[in-house]
Design a protein around this motif. Structure first.
Motif, mmCIF file in Angstrom:
data_model
loop_
_atom_site.group_PDB
_atom_site.id
_atom_site.type_symbol
_atom_site.label_atom_id
_atom_site.label_comp_id
_atom_site.label_asym_id
_atom_site.label_seq_id
_atom_site.Cartn_x
_atom_site.Cartn_y
_atom_site.Cartn_z
ATOM 1 N N ALA A 13 0.740 -1.084 -0.033
ATOM 2 C CA ALA A 13 0.049 0.004 0.167
ATOM 3 C C ALA A 13 0.688 1.050 -0.070
ATOM 4 O O ALA A 13 0.649 2.232 -0.829
ATOM 5 C CB ALA A 13 -0.972 -0.012 1.217
ATOM 6 N N ARG A 16 2.087 1.685 -3.471
ATOM 7 C CA ARG A 16 1.062 2.397 -4.386
ATOM 8 C C ARG A 16 1.087 3.871 -4.244
ATOM 9 O O ARG A 16 0.862 4.673 -5.027
ATOM 10 C CB ARG A 16 0.050 1.293 -4.208
ATOM 11 N N VAL A 17 1.006 4.258 -2.986
ATOM 12 C CA VAL A 17 0.809 5.647 -2.433
ATOM 13 C C VAL A 17 1.894 6.610 -3.007
ATOM 14 O O VAL A 17 1.792 7.549 -3.588
ATOM 15 C CB VAL A 17 0.425 5.974 -1.114
ATOM 16 N N SER A 33 -5.108 3.795 4.869
ATOM 17 C CA SER A 33 -6.394 4.010 4.076
ATOM 18 C C SER A 33 -6.477 3.109 3.031
ATOM 19 O O SER A 33 -7.390 2.521 2.351
ATOM 20 C CB SER A 33 -6.724 5.464 3.748
ATOM 21 N N GLU A 34 -5.017 3.339 2.190
ATOM 22 C CA GLU A 34 -4.974 2.513 0.874
ATOM 23 C C GLU A 34 -5.046 0.866 1.309
ATOM 24 O O GLU A 34 -5.712 0.256 0.422
ATOM 25 C CB GLU A 34 -3.665 3.002 0.204
#
Length: 197
Positions: A13, A16-17, A33-34
């Protein structure tokens, strides 16, 4: 979910962020959150954001190295061996430009942030060791020796690849970039001699 699985999901995650939004915007809140998790899960898996960044760097660096090693096919011809490894790296680079851009951003962020210097150092230790091992393997299979120390050649390859990557991220000129890889292989061959019998 096992702690190791939760940690792996949070790392992916975070990647990705950072690839999408940049390192500065990869807050712990954005990452959880991701991942669809809570802040408590983050603090359970990582002692700090610094530790998470270090693990992200190691994860990405080792992923790139594994891709090259996995596609590397040693040949009796040293030029083919060198080009195979360079083309394998380049294929992965063009397939994931966001990750690679983020990797460079993370390097600079680590160098500028007190306490994170080892993140960047570890990243380049892994890269340099990988290039050195590929140069040694290629030489062994082709029956040649390098006339320059392998660590110096590995640093030369890494330095050229870094510059080539950054230039491509700006202009996306694949044709010229691949021509540079050919030149790099030819230049390396100037430092190859038949191994002593």
């Amino acid at each position: 979910m096992a702690a190791s699985d939760r940690r792996a999901e949070l790392l992916e995650a975070a990647i990705r962020v950072m690839a999408r939004d940049g390192v500065a915007k990869a807050t712990t809140r954005a990452i959880v959150s991701e991942a669809g998790m809570t802040l408590g899960a983050f603090h359970y898996c990582f002692a700090s954001r610094a530790q998470m960044l270090e693990l992200v760097t190691e994860t990405l660096t080792e992923r790139y190295v594994a891709e090259v090693r996995g596609l590397f096919a040693p040949h009796k011809d040293i030029r083919d061996s060198v080009l195979d490894s360079l083309h394998a790296f380049w294929k992965g680079f063009e397939a994931n430009p966001g990750e690679h851009q983020m990797s460079y951003e993370l390097t600079q962020y680590a160098l500028r942030t007190p306490g994170l210097e080892n993140v960047a150092k570890r990243q380049y230790e892994i890269f340099l060791a990988a290039f050195a091992s590929l140069l040694e393997l290629a030489a062994e299979n082709a029956g040649i020796r390098w006339t320059q120390p392998v660590p110096v050649l590995a640093r030369y390859v890494q330095s050229l690849i870094d510059g080539l990557n950054m230039t491509w991220l700006v202009d996306r000129n694949s044709e010229h970039s691949k021509a540079v890889l050919e030149m790099l292989a030819d230049h390396l061959l100037q430092h190859a001699r038949p191994a002593a019998g």
